[in-house]
Write a protein that holds these residues in place. Structure first.
Motif, mmCIF file in Angstrom:
data_model
loop_
_atom_site.group_PDB
_atom_site.id
_atom_site.type_symbol
_atom_site.label_atom_id
_atom_site.label_comp_id
_atom_site.label_asym_id
_atom_site.label_seq_id
_atom_site.Cartn_x
_atom_site.Cartn_y
_atom_site.Cartn_z
ATOM 1 N N ALA A 1 0.831 -1.203 0.000
ATOM 2 C CA ALA A 1 0.000 0.000 0.000
ATOM 3 C C ALA A 1 0.868 1.256 0.000
ATOM 4 N N GLY A 2 1.932 1.242 0.805
ATOM 5 C CA GLY A 2 2.832 2.389 0.838
ATOM 6 C C GLY A 2 3.527 2.612 -0.494
ATOM 7 N N TRP A 3 3.979 1.496 -1.109
ATOM 8 C CA TRP A 3 4.626 1.601 -2.422
ATOM 9 C C TRP A 3 3.657 2.147 -3.462
ATOM 10 N N SER A 4 2.410 1.708 -3.410
ATOM 11 C CA SER A 4 1.399 2.199 -4.357
ATOM 12 C C SER A 4 1.198 3.697 -4.216
ATOM 13 N N VAL A 5 1.154 4.173 -2.967
ATOM 14 C CA VAL A 5 0.999 5.610 -2.742
ATOM 15 C C VAL A 5 2.199 6.367 -3.309
ATOM 16 N N LEU A 6 3.410 5.873 -3.017
ATOM 17 C CA LEU A 6 4.614 6.539 -3.524
ATOM 18 C C LEU A 6 4.646 6.539 -5.039
ATOM 19 N N TRP A 7 4.272 5.417 -5.679
ATOM 20 C CA TRP A 7 4.291 5.346 -7.144
ATOM 21 C C TRP A 7 3.318 6.360 -7.743
ATOM 22 N N THR B 1 4.229 17.513 -29.423
ATOM 23 C CA THR B 1 2.929 16.855 -29.281
ATOM 24 C C THR B 1 3.144 15.375 -28.999
ATOM 25 N N CYS B 2 2.387 14.864 -28.043
ATOM 26 C CA CYS B 2 2.414 13.446 -27.680
ATOM 27 C C CYS B 2 0.985 12.944 -27.778
ATOM 28 N N ALA B 3 0.666 12.299 -28.893
ATOM 29 C CA ALA B 3 -0.711 11.856 -29.128
ATOM 30 C C ALA B 3 -1.094 10.733 -28.167
ATOM 31 N N ASP B 4 -2.293 10.834 -27.595
ATOM 32 C CA ASP B 4 -2.817 9.806 -26.689
ATOM 33 C C ASP B 4 -1.838 9.501 -25.560
ATOM 34 N N ARG B 5 -1.327 10.542 -24.944
ATOM 35 C CA ARG B 5 -0.322 10.359 -23.884
ATOM 36 C C ARG B 5 -0.888 9.579 -22.703
ATOM 37 N N SER B 6 -0.111 8.640 -22.227
ATOM 38 C CA SER B 6 -0.488 7.877 -21.043
ATOM 39 C C SER B 6 0.755 7.651 -20.190
ATOM 40 N N ILE B 7 0.542 7.576 -18.862
ATOM 41 C CA ILE B 7 1.633 7.337 -17.923
ATOM 42 C C ILE B 7 1.291 6.093 -17.113
ATOM 43 N N GLY B 8 2.131 5.081 -17.205
ATOM 44 C CA GLY B 8 1.870 3.823 -16.511
ATOM 45 C C GLY B 8 3.166 3.181 -16.069
ATOM 46 N N GLY B 9 3.152 1.833 -16.047
ATOM 47 C CA GLY B 9 4.341 1.091 -15.649
ATOM 48 C C GLY B 9 4.305 0.532 -14.241
ATOM 49 N N TYR B 10 3.187 0.750 -13.519
ATOM 50 C CA TYR B 10 3.085 0.246 -12.145
ATOM 51 C C TYR B 10 3.286 -1.271 -12.131
ATOM 52 N N PRO B 11 4.054 -1.842 -11.202
ATOM 53 C CA PRO B 11 4.531 -1.200 -9.976
ATOM 54 C C PRO B 11 5.991 -0.756 -9.986
ATOM 55 N N GLY C 1 6.645 7.610 -35.094
ATOM 56 C CA GLY C 1 5.550 6.741 -34.681
ATOM 57 C C GLY C 1 5.511 6.514 -33.184
ATOM 58 N N PRO C 2 4.917 5.428 -32.711
ATOM 59 C CA PRO C 2 4.796 5.177 -31.269
ATOM 60 C C PRO C 2 6.130 5.283 -30.547
ATOM 61 N N ALA C 3 6.109 5.940 -29.381
ATOM 62 C CA ALA C 3 7.327 6.144 -28.591
ATOM 63 C C ALA C 3 7.015 5.907 -27.125
ATOM 64 N N VAL C 4 8.000 5.400 -26.398
ATOM 65 C CA VAL C 4 7.831 5.167 -24.955
ATOM 66 C C VAL C 4 9.092 5.621 -24.234
ATOM 67 N N LEU C 5 8.885 6.363 -23.150
ATOM 68 C CA LEU C 5 9.962 6.847 -22.295
ATOM 69 C C LEU C 5 9.873 6.087 -20.982
ATOM 70 N N VAL C 6 10.959 5.403 -20.590
ATOM 71 C CA VAL C 6 10.917 4.475 -19.457
ATOM 72 C C VAL C 6 12.005 4.820 -18.445
ATOM 73 N N ALA C 7 11.640 4.759 -17.156
ATOM 74 C CA ALA C 7 12.609 4.856 -16.061
ATOM 75 C C ALA C 7 12.224 3.831 -15.007
ATOM 76 N N GLN C 8 13.199 3.096 -14.483
ATOM 77 C CA GLN C 8 12.930 2.163 -13.399
ATOM 78 C C GLN C 8 12.678 2.943 -12.112
ATOM 79 N N ALA C 9 11.779 2.446 -11.279
ATOM 80 C CA ALA C 9 11.411 3.165 -10.054
ATOM 81 C C ALA C 9 12.605 3.343 -9.124
#
Length: 347
Positions: free
Chosen positions: A27-33, A59-69, A95-103
């Protein structure tokens, strides 16, 4: 005698305690994420606003932020840039692009993109670039960046200019790495640049060396006065860099093209007319012509001028050339101007 109820409760507590602790940690990790996700979104919006104020609209079409957990991912159905700082409008779209960082390592960001990249350039020119793999990696530290790397497999670029035939540039592999140089003069900010390509086809190089064999190229250089480019790579930044006496010092340029070998080093910058200018000291092997001029005849002629001496090769089989000089938009080999098209101003 019946069992003590309190003892049974204690035994059950230790039975369930690990699961309860795990639930609290999750639960704590979820809050921090989710807090981190909100900060990423705020920083993205603020960064896009700063870029727009500087004349660059992303411009970032259909931008979404995810990657949990365990990750933070910013995804775009397409990624685009329109810049008006070149006078003529410049646009880039991929075309499609993704920017990733490990927690656990938010300072290491990786960008992956799917081609093609479509570009419109000043003067009515355009370019399309495709690839099988595109990956950029940025490592940050508290006072700036530690390293920027770009890896592209099988890039192919088609350049189109009005009134001229299409020009195709291709490579089997391309890598570029950028890092701060801490050893330059006090008060100067410089970066080291390393570029390596394999199986590269460049029409201008084929024309210069009269050989169409794919080339392998290795360049190691240092660029000075890089704060001029903090607001982007555009004419204003280039002019600031020129006025600050910025230059590029090439410590190694190694070219292999079939039986041809070239080793060179030198320095260059921009002249008052905004054209590339500088010089290279080069040694060659297996080169028959440079810019349509026979190398054997050139070295013999220069040997006659300097008392009948011809440049001698070294143990590696390389023969030193007269200095290669780029000045006033023209390319010179020693005192001889090569019959190449004039170099146009960059801005």
């Amino acid at each position: 005698m019946p069992a003590d109820p309190s003892a049974r409760r204690r035994s059950r507590f230790w039975l369930y305690a690990p699961f309860a602790l795990l639930g609290l940690v999750a639960a704590g990790w979820s809050v921090l994420w989710h807090v981190a996700r909100g900060k990423v979104e705020q920083q993205l919006d603020a960064g896009l606003a700063r870029e727009a104020a500087a004349g660059r609209t992303w411009t970032c079409a259909d931008r979404s932020i995810g990657g949990y957990p365990f990750r933070l991912e910013v995804r775009c159905a397409s990624l685009g840039l329109v810049s008006s700082r070149w006078g003529d409008e410049v646009s880039l779209k991929v075309g499609p692009a993704v920017l990733v960082a490990q927690a656990w390592a938010p300072g290491h960001v990786i960008l992956q993109a799917t081609g093609p990249l479509a570009a419109t350039l000043p003067g009515g020119a355009s370019a399309d670039t495709s690839w099988s793999l595109f990956e950029a990696s940025l490592k940050l530290k508290m006072d700036g960046f530690e390293r920027l790397s770009l890896v592209i497999d099988q890039p192919v670029t088609t350049l189109r200019r009005p009134g001229q035939p299409d020009e195709v540039l291709r490579s089997q592999a391309f890598e570029a790495h950028l890092r701060p140089n801490p050893q330059r003069f006090a008060g100067e900010t410089a970066v080291d640049l390393a570029i390596e390509t394999k199986g590269t086809v460049l029409p201008v190089l084929d024309q210069l060396l009269a050989d169409a064999t794919p080339a392998d190229l290795d360049i190691q250089a240092t660029v000075s006065q890089v704060p001029a480019f903090r607001r982007g790579f555009n004419p204003d930044a280039l002019e600031s860099w020129r006025q600050a006496a910025g230059d590029v010092t090439v410590s190694r340029l190694s070219l292999r093209k079939g039986t041809i070998r070239v080793e060179a080093a030198g320095r260059g910058g921009l002249d008052d007319m905004h054209r590339p200018a500088g010089n290279l000291d080069a040694s060659i092997a297996g080169v028959e012509r440079i810019g349509g001029i026979k190398v054997g005849g050139l070295t013999a002629g220069l040997g006659a001028i300097f008392g009948g001496r011809q440049p001698a090769g070294d143990a590696s089989g390389l023969t030193p050339l007269p200095p290669v000089v780029l000045r006033e938009g023209r390319v010179f080999l020693g005192p001889i101007r090569l019959p190449l098209q004039p170099v146009a101003p960059l801005y």
